[in-house]
Write a protein that holds these residues in place. Sequence first.
Motif, PDB file in Angstrom:
ATOM      1  N   ALA A  10     -15.621 -19.294  97.908  1.00 23.87           N
ATOM      2  CA  ALA A  10     -14.861 -19.985  96.560  1.00 23.87           C
ATOM      3  C   ALA A  10     -14.480 -21.499  96.824  1.00 23.87           C
ATOM      4  CB  ALA A  10     -13.401 -19.163  96.393  1.00 23.87           C
ATOM      5  N   VAL A  11     -14.525 -21.938  95.638  1.00 24.61           N
ATOM      6  CA  VAL A  11     -14.233 -23.466  95.551  1.00 24.61           C
ATOM      7  C   VAL A  11     -13.188 -23.844  94.390  1.00 24.61           C
ATOM      8  CG1 VAL A  11     -15.274 -25.858  94.960  1.00 24.61           C
ATOM      9  CG2 VAL A  11     -16.618 -23.954  96.071  1.00 24.61           C
ATOM     10  N   PHE A  12     -12.367 -24.551  95.145  1.00 21.25           N
ATOM     11  CA  PHE A  12     -11.099 -25.037  94.347  1.00 21.25           C
ATOM     12  C   PHE A  12     -11.280 -26.359  94.007  1.00 21.25           C
ATOM     13  CE2 PHE A  12      -6.874 -23.536  93.164  1.00 21.25           C
ATOM     14  CZ  PHE A  12      -6.437 -24.609  92.533  1.00 21.25           C
ATOM     15  N   ILE A  13     -11.534 -26.803  92.634  1.00 21.46           N
ATOM     16  CA  ILE A  13     -11.852 -28.109  92.191  1.00 21.46           C
ATOM     17  C   ILE A  13     -10.392 -28.865  91.841  1.00 21.46           C
ATOM     18  CG2 ILE A  13     -13.215 -29.685  90.706  1.00 21.46           C
ATOM     19  CD1 ILE A  13     -15.206 -27.241  90.585  1.00 21.46           C
ATOM     20  N   VAL A  23     -20.574 -16.055  87.609  1.00 25.08           N
ATOM     21  CA  VAL A  23     -19.660 -16.431  88.714  1.00 25.08           C
ATOM     22  C   VAL A  23     -18.429 -16.440  88.249  1.00 25.08           C
ATOM     23  CG1 VAL A  23     -21.550 -17.590  90.257  1.00 25.08           C
ATOM     24  CG2 VAL A  23     -20.060 -18.716  88.737  1.00 25.08           C
ATOM     25  N   PRO A  24     -17.368 -15.769  88.752  1.00 24.14           N
ATOM     26  CA  PRO A  24     -16.021 -16.135  88.265  1.00 24.14           C
ATOM     27  C   PRO A  24     -15.587 -17.380  88.226  1.00 24.14           C
ATOM     28  CG  PRO A  24     -16.276 -14.445  90.178  1.00 24.14           C
ATOM     29  CD  PRO A  24     -17.534 -15.204  90.179  1.00 24.14           C
ATOM     30  N   ILE A  25     -14.941 -17.850  86.987  1.00 22.10           N
ATOM     31  CA  ILE A  25     -14.523 -19.145  87.001  1.00 22.10           C
ATOM     32  C   ILE A  25     -13.223 -19.024  86.348  1.00 22.10           C
ATOM     33  CG2 ILE A  25     -15.804 -19.544  84.840  1.00 22.10           C
ATOM     34  CD1 ILE A  25     -15.740 -22.479  86.001  1.00 22.10           C
ATOM     35  N   ALA A  63     -17.188 -18.416  93.694  1.00 20.18           N
ATOM     36  CA  ALA A  63     -16.214 -18.197  92.745  1.00 20.18           C
ATOM     37  C   ALA A  63     -15.509 -19.603  92.579  1.00 20.18           C
ATOM     38  CB  ALA A  63     -15.219 -17.255  93.061  1.00 20.18           C
ATOM     39  N   ILE A  64     -15.059 -19.936  91.153  1.00 16.87           N
ATOM     40  CA  ILE A  64     -14.550 -21.531  91.015  1.00 16.87           C
ATOM     41  C   ILE A  64     -13.291 -21.424  90.212  1.00 16.87           C
ATOM     42  CG2 ILE A  64     -15.033 -23.528  89.941  1.00 16.87           C
ATOM     43  CD1 ILE A  64     -17.866 -22.363  89.867  1.00 16.87           C
ATOM     44  N   PHE A  65     -12.388 -21.937  90.763  1.00 22.47           N
ATOM     45  CA  PHE A  65     -11.101 -22.410  90.172  1.00 22.47           C
ATOM     46  C   PHE A  65     -11.236 -24.107  90.148  1.00 22.47           C
ATOM     47  CE2 PHE A  65      -6.855 -20.876  89.194  1.00 22.47           C
ATOM     48  CZ  PHE A  65      -6.221 -22.290  88.851  1.00 22.47           C
ATOM     49  N   CYS A  66     -11.084 -24.300  88.616  1.00 23.26           N
ATOM     50  CA  CYS A  66     -11.004 -25.681  88.372  1.00 23.26           C
ATOM     51  C   CYS A  66      -9.804 -25.970  87.582  1.00 23.26           C
ATOM     52  CB  CYS A  66     -12.261 -26.142  87.432  1.00 23.26           C
ATOM     53  SG  CYS A  66     -12.316 -27.780  87.152  1.00 23.26           S
ATOM     54  N   GLU A  67      -9.060 -27.296  88.042  1.00 21.01           N
ATOM     55  CA  GLU A  67      -8.085 -27.811  87.336  1.00 21.01           C
ATOM     56  C   GLU A  67      -8.539 -28.341  86.044  1.00 21.01           C
ATOM     57  OE1 GLU A  67      -4.958 -28.212  87.061  1.00 21.01           O
ATOM     58  OE2 GLU A  67      -4.084 -27.933  89.034  1.00 21.01           O
ATOM     59  N   LYS A  68      -7.464 -27.979  84.996  1.00 20.68           N
ATOM     60  CA  LYS A  68      -7.753 -28.743  83.647  1.00 20.68           C
ATOM     61  C   LYS A  68      -7.788 -30.260  83.947  1.00 20.68           C
ATOM     62  CE  LYS A  68      -3.970 -30.971  82.601  1.00 20.68           C
ATOM     63  NZ  LYS A  68      -3.749 -32.349  82.077  1.00 20.68           N
ATOM     64  N   PRO A  69      -8.352 -30.736  82.967  1.00 16.30           N
ATOM     65  CA  PRO A  69      -9.350 -30.357  81.771  1.00 16.30           C
ATOM     66  C   PRO A  69     -10.736 -30.042  82.503  1.00 16.30           C
ATOM     67  CG  PRO A  69      -9.307 -32.625  81.306  1.00 16.30           C
ATOM     68  CD  PRO A  69      -8.365 -32.388  82.512  1.00 16.30           C
ATOM     69  N   ILE A  70     -11.427 -29.252  81.930  1.00 18.10           N
ATOM     70  CA  ILE A  70     -12.786 -29.321  82.527  1.00 18.10           C
ATOM     71  C   ILE A  70     -13.706 -30.579  82.505  1.00 18.10           C
ATOM     72  CG2 ILE A  70     -15.358 -28.220  82.139  1.00 18.10           C
ATOM     73  CD1 ILE A  70     -13.666 -25.746  80.759  1.00 18.10           C
TER      74      ILE A  70
END
Length: 341
Positions: free
Chosen positions: A72-75, A121-123, A95-102
């Motif tokens: 997993a990657v945390f952006i 992939v989960p995002i 799997a991806i978690f991305c802070e707002k905004p895209i």
Amino acid sequence: YLLKGVFMFNFSLMGAGRIGKMHAEIINSHPECSLKYIFDINKQFANELADKYNATAASTAEEALENNDIQAVFIASATPTHTEFIIKAAKAGKAIFCEKPIDLDINKVNQCWDEIKNLKVPIQIGFNRRFDTSHNQVQKIANSGKIGQLEMVVITSRDPAPPSLDYLKDSGGIFRDCTIHDFDLARFILGDDPVVEVTALGSQMVNDDIKKINDHDTTMCILKSKKGVLVHINNSRRAVYGYDQRVEVFGSKGMSISNNQTPSSVEYFNESETFSKEPILNFFIERYSQAYKDQFKDFIQSIKLNQDTKVTFKDGRNALILANAANESLNKGQNIRINYD
């Protein structure tokens, strides 16, 4: 991945600034997660954080995003890097978690989605206010029928002080930087009743930096949903008494309020004041500390159970569409109909 019968997820963290440091602590403290790689263009930040958590400071973004040891990657990096990192991580099967905004540009968001939509992939996008205990409870009440038919939502969100001019220059403006959280919260409360109209007003009342970049520091937005629910959002870059975060839902049979938080619930009384409390929590990391942790727990749970994440890429895109509509309304001085296509 199973390690001694326990589910384990190895993470790469993109970004080692203020918000990245907070997320590093959250990842590291989760019993089923391990922080393995950290990347930041500021090598000193990356090295310091890697040393603290016994991780590796990646020499390139690709090393962190595409490593076979990572699930997993945390952006949490600068906004202009988000779509590039999302695409690379998705193509690597993470799997991806991305802070707002895209992103601040809807065209880049659309292009990103075109590249990843078939990769499955989960995002999850980091709109943490959905996970705040009080805001979440208000949403549940609004949708339970307890207050009857929902008629109005009032969201107050005011920062304690404006950020630096350098930050403001790259922020995308108050609607994309601040109000985007409130647009998402409004959508969360409204559920399957989409916002169809936006009207926005703005003023420059806090300091000259705002005027220099032609942004606004004091704003009000009125949203109207398909079912006719009215949403009022008010924002300010300066609230001298702290980080003002309140939500009110009003219906045909009553209302519910999520109020500001203080360090304790103690009140005191004397000859000159009554119902006095400690100052409200100062800023977003303090106020939404629990929400940041809970959104991450929920992200991990959704992956384990192979379920959709609670805050999807589409949610991030739609919040940006509303922010763009608010900008358009302010600039044109008119009501804007929303087109989500």
